[in-house]
Write a protein that holds these residues in place. Structure first.
Motif, mmCIF file in Angstrom:
data_model
loop_
_atom_site.group_PDB
_atom_site.id
_atom_site.type_symbol
_atom_site.label_atom_id
_atom_site.label_comp_id
_atom_site.label_asym_id
_atom_site.label_seq_id
_atom_site.Cartn_x
_atom_site.Cartn_y
_atom_site.Cartn_z
ATOM 1 N N PRO A 121 0.889 -1.270 -0.179
ATOM 2 C CA PRO A 121 -0.038 0.036 -0.120
ATOM 3 C C PRO A 121 0.856 1.361 -0.008
ATOM 4 O O PRO A 121 1.873 1.331 0.692
ATOM 5 N N LEU A 122 0.328 2.428 -0.687
ATOM 6 C CA LEU A 122 1.261 3.400 -0.850
ATOM 7 C C LEU A 122 0.276 4.788 -0.725
ATOM 8 O O LEU A 122 -0.877 4.685 -1.223
ATOM 9 N N SER A 123 0.750 5.906 -0.179
ATOM 10 C CA SER A 123 0.214 7.056 -0.077
ATOM 11 C C SER A 123 -0.014 7.638 -1.439
ATOM 12 O O SER A 123 1.040 7.478 -2.199
ATOM 13 N N GLY A 124 -0.809 8.758 -1.713
ATOM 14 C CA GLY A 124 -0.730 9.602 -2.951
ATOM 15 C C GLY A 124 0.621 10.120 -3.096
ATOM 16 O O GLY A 124 1.245 10.051 -4.052
ATOM 17 N N ARG A 125 1.288 10.860 -1.834
ATOM 18 C CA ARG A 125 2.640 11.354 -1.996
ATOM 19 C C ARG A 125 3.672 10.426 -2.435
ATOM 20 O O ARG A 125 4.577 10.656 -3.377
ATOM 21 N N ALA A 126 3.641 9.113 -1.904
ATOM 22 C CA ALA A 126 4.519 7.906 -2.222
ATOM 23 C C ALA A 126 4.372 7.719 -3.587
ATOM 24 O O ALA A 126 5.440 7.338 -4.216
ATOM 25 N N LEU A 127 3.072 7.732 -4.251
ATOM 26 C CA LEU A 127 2.795 7.266 -5.604
ATOM 27 C C LEU A 127 3.510 8.245 -6.424
ATOM 28 O O LEU A 127 4.169 8.152 -7.581
ATOM 29 N N ARG A 128 3.467 9.673 -6.086
ATOM 30 C CA ARG A 128 3.963 10.890 -6.964
ATOM 31 C C ARG A 128 5.579 10.743 -6.962
ATOM 32 O O ARG A 128 6.035 11.395 -7.713
ATOM 33 N N GLU A 129 6.021 10.151 -5.531
ATOM 34 C CA GLU A 129 7.335 10.082 -5.847
ATOM 35 C C GLU A 129 8.039 9.176 -6.609
ATOM 36 O O GLU A 129 9.101 9.266 -7.260
ATOM 37 N N LEU A 130 7.091 8.140 -6.864
ATOM 38 C CA LEU A 130 7.543 7.238 -7.916
ATOM 39 C C LEU A 130 7.120 7.751 -9.243
ATOM 40 O O LEU A 130 8.031 7.370 -10.359
ATOM 41 N N GLU A 131 6.222 8.316 -9.582
ATOM 42 C CA GLU A 131 5.617 8.614 -10.684
ATOM 43 C C GLU A 131 5.241 10.352 -10.512
ATOM 44 O O GLU A 131 4.061 10.472 -10.404
ATOM 45 N N PRO A 132 6.148 11.213 -10.822
ATOM 46 C CA PRO A 132 5.854 12.650 -10.302
ATOM 47 C C PRO A 132 4.867 13.306 -11.244
ATOM 48 O O PRO A 132 4.369 14.315 -10.977
ATOM 49 N N LEU A 133 4.403 12.773 -12.475
ATOM 50 C CA LEU A 133 3.428 13.324 -13.318
ATOM 51 C C LEU A 133 2.171 12.949 -12.988
ATOM 52 O O LEU A 133 1.185 13.301 -13.816
ATOM 53 N N LEU A 134 1.759 11.940 -12.143
ATOM 54 C CA LEU A 134 0.394 11.709 -11.574
ATOM 55 C C LEU A 134 -0.165 12.857 -11.174
ATOM 56 O O LEU A 134 0.417 13.913 -10.333
ATOM 57 N N ALA A 135 -1.506 12.882 -11.288
ATOM 58 C CA ALA A 135 -2.234 14.180 -10.805
ATOM 59 C C ALA A 135 -2.084 14.193 -9.126
ATOM 60 O O ALA A 135 -2.204 13.304 -8.527
ATOM 61 N N PRO A 136 -2.011 15.730 -8.713
ATOM 62 C CA PRO A 136 -2.022 16.090 -7.449
ATOM 63 C C PRO A 136 -3.130 15.309 -6.470
ATOM 64 O O PRO A 136 -3.041 15.258 -5.337
ATOM 65 N N ARG A 137 -4.272 15.319 -7.219
ATOM 66 C CA ARG A 137 -5.420 14.787 -6.327
ATOM 67 C C ARG A 137 -5.528 13.411 -6.206
ATOM 68 O O ARG A 137 -6.336 12.844 -5.421
ATOM 69 N N LEU A 205 -8.867 0.149 -27.283
ATOM 70 C CA LEU A 205 -7.434 0.435 -26.908
ATOM 71 C C LEU A 205 -7.176 1.688 -27.658
ATOM 72 O O LEU A 205 -7.317 1.821 -29.038
ATOM 73 N N LEU A 206 -6.419 2.933 -26.889
ATOM 74 C CA LEU A 206 -5.688 3.929 -27.556
ATOM 75 C C LEU A 206 -4.137 3.570 -27.654
ATOM 76 O O LEU A 206 -3.654 3.120 -26.547
ATOM 77 N N ARG A 207 -3.454 4.284 -28.663
ATOM 78 C CA ARG A 207 -1.990 4.162 -28.608
ATOM 79 C C ARG A 207 -1.750 5.671 -28.804
ATOM 80 O O ARG A 207 -1.949 6.619 -29.848
ATOM 81 N N LEU A 208 -0.992 6.181 -27.670
ATOM 82 C CA LEU A 208 -0.564 7.836 -27.590
ATOM 83 C C LEU A 208 0.650 7.729 -27.709
ATOM 84 O O LEU A 208 1.370 6.739 -27.448
ATOM 85 N N ARG A 209 1.390 8.916 -28.112
ATOM 86 C CA ARG A 209 2.919 9.238 -28.155
ATOM 87 C C ARG A 209 3.215 10.547 -27.791
ATOM 88 O O ARG A 209 2.554 11.364 -28.342
ATOM 89 N N GLY A 210 4.297 10.451 -27.176
ATOM 90 C CA GLY A 210 5.231 11.736 -26.878
ATOM 91 C C GLY A 210 6.747 11.530 -27.025
ATOM 92 O O GLY A 210 7.156 10.687 -27.377
ATOM 93 N N LEU A 268 -6.127 10.928 -14.150
ATOM 94 C CA LEU A 268 -5.077 10.364 -13.181
ATOM 95 C C LEU A 268 -3.611 10.879 -13.713
ATOM 96 O O LEU A 268 -2.737 11.073 -12.799
ATOM 97 N N LEU A 269 -3.458 11.015 -14.868
ATOM 98 C CA LEU A 269 -2.197 11.559 -15.548
ATOM 99 C C LEU A 269 -2.322 12.647 -16.611
ATOM 100 O O LEU A 269 -2.599 12.514 -17.909
ATOM 101 N N PRO A 270 -2.562 13.963 -16.112
ATOM 102 C CA PRO A 270 -2.930 15.056 -16.857
ATOM 103 C C PRO A 270 -2.020 15.171 -18.201
ATOM 104 O O PRO A 270 -2.605 15.803 -19.266
ATOM 105 N N GLY A 271 -0.762 14.908 -18.096
ATOM 106 C CA GLY A 271 0.155 14.949 -19.485
ATOM 107 C C GLY A 271 -0.580 14.132 -20.660
ATOM 108 O O GLY A 271 -0.214 14.611 -21.930
ATOM 109 N N VAL A 272 -1.461 13.241 -20.462
ATOM 110 C CA VAL A 272 -1.960 12.526 -21.679
ATOM 111 C C VAL A 272 -2.609 13.319 -22.714
ATOM 112 O O VAL A 272 -2.652 13.176 -23.783
ATOM 113 N N ALA A 273 -3.374 14.502 -22.071
ATOM 114 C CA ALA A 273 -3.995 15.391 -23.145
ATOM 115 C C ALA A 273 -2.994 15.922 -24.232
ATOM 116 O O ALA A 273 -3.202 16.679 -25.239
#
Length: 346
Positions: A121-137, A205-210, A268-273
């Motif tokens: 189990p992980l907190s929201g803060r711990a998740l964002r430490e692993l994946e910084p681009l996850l949404a703050p919410r 399914l979608l395929r996105l690219r950056g 969950l991941l605003p950068g998707v847009a």
């Protein structure tokens, strides 16, 4: 001994691979159009934890056994074919957006603990430490370190380099094949050939690219009650999936289906847009009444069948392939496939 494999998707070609590894060379793979298989629209999650469902405890055992085999399977495929398949071991993150979503993730965590699967189990803060681009919410979630991923398209490309014959034709009657052993591994097509209750379940399914990957881990997310998974590739591609729809053989990509994926993904991941939408597609998962595969020797018709893997075809490929290859060569397998006999549907 000649061996005919009906179906040139991941299951059929993985079986061919294990037979080749065991010295068999007289193998023919029958498939008119391999591009229609479920493997080409799979994301490649190897998730015996995050993809396990309530009431699927027996299937979990096979998922765990196949996951145990995946590192060796990947290494052997790459060694034999000289083709990388992008096998990655970063793990999966379960991510909840709201308090209600967190309650669902907590329920899943308890289920995984009871099943003996590794989950942290992980907190929201711990998740964002692993994946910084996850949404703050993001409220919180968990990490499943034993879950991996592979690129199914690369895997298929590698397996098609095997030293076997490929015959581009539909098999509508098994009596037309002259092989000594026939293996039916053609997904939803197994229903017509064997009479087994294998049905199509549509997935979009979608395929996105950056330019750069937004994530390092696979994310299985819940956002306002909507499920989504995000699977990153090293080249900046992001796979977003996947709906489950009982629509028969319909392969239509719909606006509603894409919205059901994009909305939770962007929450969950605003950068998707900001990513480029490079491909939209829909495929058909071969499913059975209990969503578990059939791996069995049938007497009528006298064939071996490996079909109905639902959403776990890529994960279950190594164990399925080994069980079938051992059955062909030795007459039996040490892998426990008792729960996946065809007779359970009669």
């Amino acid at each position: 001994m000649s061996i005919g494999i009906v179906g040139g998707g991941i299951i059929g070609l993985s079986i061919a691979f294990e037979l080749v590894e065991r010295g068999r060379t007289d193998i023919t793979v029958y498939d008119r159009d391999p591009t229609q298989g479920a493997g080409l629209v799979a994301a490649g999650m190897l998730a015996p934890t995050a993809e396990a469902g309530f009431g699927e405890e027996v299937l979990q055992d096979l998922m765990s056994e196949s996951m145990r085999r995946w590192p060796s399977f990947a290494e052997r495929v790459e060694a034999r074919t000289g083709t990388p398949i992008a096998y990655r071991t970063d793990g999966t993150l379960l991510v909840a957006l709201t308090a209600d979503d967190q309650a669902e993730v907590d329920r899943l965590i308890g289920f995984y603990h009871r099943a003996g699967r590794p989950i942290e189990p992980l907190s929201g803060r711990a998740l964002r430490e692993l994946e910084p681009l996850l949404a703050p919410r993001v409220r919180g979630g968990a990490r499943a370190p034993g879950d991996h991923q592979v690129d199914p398209r690369r895997l298929l490309r590698a397996l098609r380099m095997l030293p076997v014959r490929f015959e581009a034709r539909d098999v509508v009657d098994l009596s037309t094949l002259q092989d000594d052993v026939i293996i039916v591994a053609n997904g939803i097509g197994a229903a017509a050939l064997t009479g087994l209750p294998v049905r199509p379940v549509k997935g979009q399914l979608l395929r996105l690219r950056g330019a750069e990957p937004l994530l390092r881990h696979v994310v299985r997310g819940i956002a306002a009650g909507r499920d989504v998974y995000l699977v990153p590739r090293a080249d900046g591609e992001l796979i977003v999936g996947a709906t489950e729809e009982e629509r028969g053989a319909d392969r239509t990509v719909t606006a509603g289906g894409l919205l059901d994926l994009l909305r939770p993904a962007a929450d969950l991941l605003p950068g998707v847009a900001e990513l480029v939408l490079s491909e939209t597609l829909a495929g058909l998962r071969p499913s059975t009444p209990d969503n578990a595969p059939v791996i069995d020797r049938l007497e009528s018709p006298p064939v071996i069948v490996a079909a109905g893997h639902h959403r776990n075809g890529v994960l279950l490929a190594p164990a399925t392939a080994a069980a079938v290859a051992e059955t062909v060569i030795d007459g039996a397998t040490n892998i426990d496939i008792t729960a996946f006999r065809a007779g359970r549907f009669t």
